[in-house]
Design an enzyme around this catalytic site. Structure first.
Site, mmCIF file in Angstrom:
data_model
loop_
_atom_site.group_PDB
_atom_site.id
_atom_site.type_symbol
_atom_site.label_atom_id
_atom_site.label_comp_id
_atom_site.label_asym_id
_atom_site.label_seq_id
_atom_site.Cartn_x
_atom_site.Cartn_y
_atom_site.Cartn_z
ATOM 1 N N GLY A 106 32.036 42.870 50.474
ATOM 2 C CA GLY A 106 32.873 43.719 49.634
ATOM 3 C C GLY A 106 33.546 44.868 50.326
ATOM 4 N N CYS A 122 57.974 31.132 35.837
ATOM 5 C CA CYS A 122 58.435 31.516 34.500
ATOM 6 C C CYS A 122 57.467 32.487 33.845
ATOM 7 C CB CYS A 122 58.613 30.265 33.636
ATOM 8 S SG CYS A 122 59.941 29.200 34.219
ATOM 9 N N TYR A 182 44.803 41.471 39.463
ATOM 10 C CA TYR A 182 44.079 42.709 39.733
ATOM 11 C C TYR A 182 44.985 43.941 39.835
ATOM 12 C CZ TYR A 182 40.566 39.362 41.535
ATOM 13 O OH TYR A 182 39.682 38.335 41.693
ATOM 14 N N ARG A 220 36.695 38.961 53.115
ATOM 15 C CA ARG A 220 37.984 39.646 53.171
ATOM 16 C C ARG A 220 38.103 40.496 54.428
ATOM 17 N NH1 ARG A 220 40.401 41.876 48.419
ATOM 18 N NH2 ARG A 220 38.332 41.716 47.470
#
Length: 463
Positions: A278, A391, A364, A323
């Site tokens: 995290g 769209c 997010y 990440r």
């Protein structure tokens, strides 16, 4: 207040008040190394290059949109995490951020373990040769078939998430004659300072077993009651895109408190704790992420201090960066299509991708940077919103940024820090074709995940 709940209605919720956005950067041509991968630069012509390759060449050869992954940057970040924690700890790459067979091989070669959370991720890991004993399996609702396969293949750790799973896994391991190593995932009641959808340690959410409510202690009793399960430790994950170490300190203190309680009740001192991942990365120049060495030192110090206070031997520490490794190593390359100025508001810049290749802005409200990469420009900055071709009015890639006022259709722009959760969350909305992932290194580029084709879509649609 959310934009959709703006008191003047959704139309006004989208209008930026004066001073809401950051001032334009001093140099629109600069590529901030904080948000771009380490081999990105501009050549003598002013064109962005990565791994020594001109982005115009990448676009011409592989098309756009495309995820461009800097292999050397990925490997160097993996090594930095491995070296920071050393031989006394385990680093598990969180495969949910982005996983492919090439990435698994890089991880294996650089000495990292792998955390998976689905049968598909496990299949990719095994197909690419990751030793199963170096794999940990997560998930809040693992099926009997998934657990059966994981035990059969020899997955090193299974992180159990419910009472039902404990009983299910114990029966499966017993049938196979295996003593399966497990960690128990707990919720420690820490409110991470992040988006509510990616905060995972507060009480009101689907993951883990509550520490304060007593469910975690009961889970320990149940695991210890099964001869087919070997309880190795406790797992805690407080959220994602976190910059402040204070949450980890509180989490570690509460995890160690549980370890002390287990020792006192059962006479067992568990040898491992996993504090999850995290840790945040820089999506914009304003973000200030920590380096792996600083994170490792802080976490090790926290655990040692809390264990000393509880009169416990310090357990082996595990972390799960995903990440933090892959996020900064990639950018998404787009071609500009329609440019639509809205007087008094901003200019809408439409690209040939959108929410199908990066859902994070819509999901997010994530912030990103963007740059013109096929050339430089001395034009004045203009406030833009980079949008896709789907769209949906919420089909936004970069909500607010500045690009040169002479931007034109056919220009190439790139959004950095898209290595994590973009390709792995990509969709076929509007039957869009998912972009390829290109690995670039030392002047060479290769496809590691190919672009989808219309034939791929039709093959699944059996009519």
């Amino acid at each position: 207040m959310s934009r959709s709940a703006h008191p003047a209605g959704p139309r006004h919720g989208d209008v930026l008040p004066e001073g809401h956005y950051q001032a334009p950067p001093a140099d629109l041509n600069a590529l901030d190394p904080k948000v771009w991968s380490r081999t990105v630069a501009r050549n003598a012509e002013g064109v962005a290059t990565v791994g020594g390759i001109d982005v115009r060449r990448l676009a011409a050869e592989f098309g756009t949109p495309a995820y461009v992954l800097d292999e050397e940057d990925f490997r160097s970040r993996a090594r930095a995490w491995r070296d920071a924690f050393g031989t006394g700890a385990d680093v598990y790459y969180a495969g949910k951020a982005f996983l492919s067979k090439a990435v698994v091989r890089w991880l294996h070669e650089e000495g990292l373990n792998l955390d998976v959370c689905s049968p598909g991720e496990l299949a990719v890991a095994l197909a690419a040769g990751m030793p199963p004993e170096r794999i940990a399996l997560h998930g809040n609702n693992k099926s009997a078939d998934e657990l059966e396969h994981a035990v059969k293949t020899g997955v090193g750790h299974i992180v159990v998430d419910s009472y039902e799973e404990i009983g299910r896994l114990a029966a499966i391991a017993a049938r196979q004659g295996v003593r399966q190593r497990v960690l128990i995932r707990i919720t420690v009641g820490v409110e991470a300072h992040t988006h509510e959808f990616i905060a995972t340690a507060h009480e009101d959410q689907k993951f883990g077993l509550s520490l304060t409510g007593g469910a975690a202690a009961e889970a320990v009793r149940r695991v210890l009651g099964h001869d087919s399960l070997e309880l190795r430790g406790i797992h805690s994950h407080i959220g994602s895109q976190i910059f402040d170490m204070a949450g980890f300190e509180v989490a570690a203190r509460r995890v160690v408190g549980l370890l002390a309680g287990i020792r006192d009740e059962h006479g067992v001192q568990l040898p491992e704790i996993d504090l999850g991942g995290g840790l945040g990365i820089a999506y914009t120049s304003e973000d200030d992420p920590r380096e792996p060495a600083e994170i490792a030192a802080a976490l090790a110090d926290i655990v040692r201090r809390e264990c000393a206070a509880a009169n416990l031997d310090a357990p082996r520490l595990s972390v799960e960066p995903g990440r933090a490794i892959v996020g900064p190593t990639a950018f998404t390359l787009y071609e500009v299509g329609t440019i639509k100025p809205l007087e008094g508001l901003r200019t809408y810049v439409s690209v040939d991708g959108g929410m199908s290749d990066n859902i994070r802005t819509a999901l997010y409200d994530a912030e990103y940077s963007v740059a013109l990469v096929s050339r430089t420009s001395d034009a004045e900055p203009m406030l833009v919103r980079v949008v896709g071709k789907h769209c949906e009015s919420g089909d936004i890639v970069v909500r607010d940024a500045f690009l040169p006022a002479d931007l034109a259709p056919g220009d190439l722009i790139a959004v950095p820090a898209t290595g994590a959760y973009c390709r792995s969350m990509a969709s076929n909305y509007n039957h869009a074709l998912k972009p390829p992932v290109l690995a670039v290194r030392d002047g060479a580029a290769r496809v590691i995940v190919r672009r989808e084709t219309e034939e791929d879509l039709l093959r699944l649609d059996i009519g």
